[in-house]
Design a protein around this motif. Sequence first.
Motif, PDB file in Angstrom:
ATOM      1  N   TRP A  34       0.844  -1.194   0.000  1.00  0.00           N
ATOM      2  CA  TRP A  34       0.000   0.000   0.000  1.00  0.00           C
ATOM      3  C   TRP A  34       0.881   1.246   0.000  1.00  0.00           C
ATOM      4  N   ILE A  35       0.588   2.203  -0.884  1.00  0.00           N
ATOM      5  CA  ILE A  35       1.407   3.408  -0.996  1.00  0.00           C
ATOM      6  C   ILE A  35       1.184   4.325   0.191  1.00  0.00           C
ATOM      7  N   ALA A  36       2.267   4.790   0.771  1.00  0.00           N
ATOM      8  CA  ALA A  36       2.211   5.796   1.829  1.00  0.00           C
ATOM      9  C   ALA A  36       3.204   6.901   1.473  1.00  0.00           C
ATOM     10  N   PRO A  37       2.913   8.181   1.754  1.00  0.00           N
ATOM     11  CA  PRO A  37       1.658   8.631   2.364  1.00  0.00           C
ATOM     12  C   PRO A  37       0.492   8.579   1.382  1.00  0.00           C
ATOM     13  N   GLU A  38      -0.711   8.647   1.934  1.00  0.00           N
ATOM     14  CA  GLU A  38      -1.909   8.505   1.126  1.00  0.00           C
ATOM     15  C   GLU A  38      -2.078   9.643   0.117  1.00  0.00           C
ATOM     16  N   ALA A  39      -1.545  10.833   0.433  1.00  0.00           N
ATOM     17  CA  ALA A  39      -1.626  11.952  -0.514  1.00  0.00           C
ATOM     18  C   ALA A  39      -0.877  11.614  -1.807  1.00  0.00           C
ATOM     19  N   LYS A  40       0.248  10.908  -1.680  1.00  0.00           N
ATOM     20  CA  LYS A  40       1.000  10.478  -2.860  1.00  0.00           C
ATOM     21  C   LYS A  40       0.199   9.475  -3.666  1.00  0.00           C
ATOM     22  N   ALA A  41      -0.485   8.560  -2.966  1.00  0.00           N
ATOM     23  CA  ALA A  41      -1.310   7.566  -3.653  1.00  0.00           C
ATOM     24  C   ALA A  41      -2.457   8.230  -4.404  1.00  0.00           C
ATOM     25  N   ALA A  42      -3.089   9.233  -3.779  1.00  0.00           N
ATOM     26  CA  ALA A  42      -4.196   9.936  -4.426  1.00  0.00           C
ATOM     27  C   ALA A  42      -3.731  10.624  -5.697  1.00  0.00           C
ATOM     28  N   ARG A  43      -2.575  11.254  -5.642  1.00  0.00           N
ATOM     29  CA  ARG A  43      -2.041  11.943  -6.819  1.00  0.00           C
ATOM     30  C   ARG A  43      -1.739  10.949  -7.933  1.00  0.00           C
ATOM     31  N   ARG A  44      -1.203   9.798  -7.574  1.00  0.00           N
ATOM     32  CA  ARG A  44      -0.851   8.802  -8.588  1.00  0.00           C
ATOM     33  C   ARG A  44      -2.102   8.185  -9.218  1.00  0.00           C
ATOM     34  N   ILE A  45      -3.105   7.904  -8.395  1.00  0.00           N
ATOM     35  CA  ILE A  45      -4.361   7.355  -8.928  1.00  0.00           C
ATOM     36  C   ILE A  45      -5.031   8.372  -9.844  1.00  0.00           C
ATOM     37  N   ALA A  46      -5.070   9.628  -9.417  1.00  0.00           N
ATOM     38  CA  ALA A  46      -5.706  10.673 -10.223  1.00  0.00           C
ATOM     39  C   ALA A  46      -4.990  10.850 -11.558  1.00  0.00           C
ATOM     40  N   SER A  79      -8.837   0.858   5.819  1.00  0.00           N
ATOM     41  CA  SER A  79      -8.348   2.100   6.429  1.00  0.00           C
ATOM     42  C   SER A  79      -7.551   2.945   5.435  1.00  0.00           C
ATOM     43  N   TRP A  80      -6.968   2.289   4.427  1.00  0.00           N
ATOM     44  CA  TRP A  80      -6.109   2.991   3.467  1.00  0.00           C
ATOM     45  C   TRP A  80      -6.918   3.844   2.494  1.00  0.00           C
ATOM     46  N   TYR A  81      -7.925   3.258   1.851  1.00  0.00           N
ATOM     47  CA  TYR A  81      -8.574   3.991   0.762  1.00  0.00           C
ATOM     48  C   TYR A  81      -9.412   5.184   1.221  1.00  0.00           C
ATOM     49  N   PRO A  82     -10.132   5.129   2.343  1.00  0.00           N
ATOM     50  CA  PRO A  82     -10.854   6.342   2.762  1.00  0.00           C
ATOM     51  C   PRO A  82      -9.930   7.549   2.948  1.00  0.00           C
ATOM     52  N   THR A  83      -8.714   7.302   3.441  1.00  0.00           N
ATOM     53  CA  THR A  83      -7.760   8.402   3.588  1.00  0.00           C
ATOM     54  C   THR A  83      -7.289   8.886   2.222  1.00  0.00           C
ATOM     55  N   VAL A  84      -7.020   7.964   1.309  1.00  0.00           N
ATOM     56  CA  VAL A  84      -6.641   8.344  -0.056  1.00  0.00           C
ATOM     57  C   VAL A  84      -7.745   9.175  -0.690  1.00  0.00           C
ATOM     58  N   GLU A  85      -8.975   8.729  -0.547  1.00  0.00           N
ATOM     59  CA  GLU A  85     -10.128   9.400  -1.159  1.00  0.00           C
ATOM     60  C   GLU A  85     -10.300  10.816  -0.637  1.00  0.00           C
ATOM     61  N   SER A  86      -9.893  11.059   0.610  1.00  0.00           N
ATOM     62  CA  SER A  86     -10.066  12.384   1.211  1.00  0.00           C
ATOM     63  C   SER A  86      -9.192  13.447   0.556  1.00  0.00           C
ATOM     64  N   PHE A  87      -8.165  13.041  -0.184  1.00  0.00           N
ATOM     65  CA  PHE A  87      -7.286  13.999  -0.849  1.00  0.00           C
ATOM     66  C   PHE A  87      -7.800  14.383  -2.239  1.00  0.00           C
ATOM     67  N   PHE A  88      -8.907  13.789  -2.694  1.00  0.00           N
ATOM     68  CA  PHE A  88      -9.509  14.180  -3.965  1.00  0.00           C
ATOM     69  C   PHE A  88     -10.425  15.379  -3.752  1.00  0.00           C
TER      70      PHE A  88
END
Length: 317
Positions: A34-46, A79-88
Amino acid sequence: MNSRQIESWALRIIDCVKSGQPNEDFLVELKRDWIAPEAKAARRIAGHANAARGENILWLIGVDEKQGVIGVNAADLASWYPTVESFFNELAPRMIPLNIPVDRKTVVALLFETDRAPFLVKNPAYGSQGGGAVELEVPWRENTSIRTAQRSDIIRLLTPLELLPEVEILDSTLTATIEGRNSVGNHIPDELRLSLELYVVPKNSNQIVIPFHRCQVWFEIPGIPTAISDCVQLYPAKSTYGLGGMRTQAGCLTIESTLHEIIIGGPGRISLEAATRRPALPNELKNCNVRISVNLLQAGASRPVVLTTTLPYPKES
């Protein structure tokens, strides 16, 4: 896409990784954890979702391109994805998760639907001292890296969605010939020749035209320069049948071809032929594998359908 289709897609990618074939599908991302921090994961998914322009993208968590299947704790997704989703900002891509057992380990497949792009992410440093004046970003994936979208990228997002057809490799043959002449005296070049049987399924009712000059085939052999085919042809597959004498007829009623392009009006089977100059191999490479990469770029499209397969280097004939 249903669960069975997601699992089938994921297993095809995992099989490629196990066989040592690099993943070149721009719709797929492999992560060992799982990518950490979640803000980095959100940017990569987007960025990945924006560049996909309406196509589904697949993330496989627990797979490393070099080490193969690592496996992860599937419960961490909760627990991971809700935090990732919050950065969208306002909207995140719809996600469909699926746990896939592989070699007594668990790989988590995450399918993201991207048809509601563009997706924006928040700058986690905005509002803090030295955080800058940029609050939101439209990320964009280029090759395997993520950058901020440029104006030209935004223009692409505003054009109609580009739905590439599904293309499946049914059969493949690689042959090698030595320069000479055939039985009627015609010159035979010293070459590698590829033959593929493909099944094509368009994503909508629009007619697909693939010009031959927009098709390329790469022949990759370890230790020597990659050969690129300058001769690619596509045509409807033919079938042979009959009692008391064989007959040949077109194998598909929805596909036709000319000397310069193939025209696909619906699902059907097609044949591909490509040739390139046969390289001179040292003895230690005579039993090597050849990695084949095929790009099919239809008229009006900005990105090709990419197919890959690996075949043993053929004996000369």
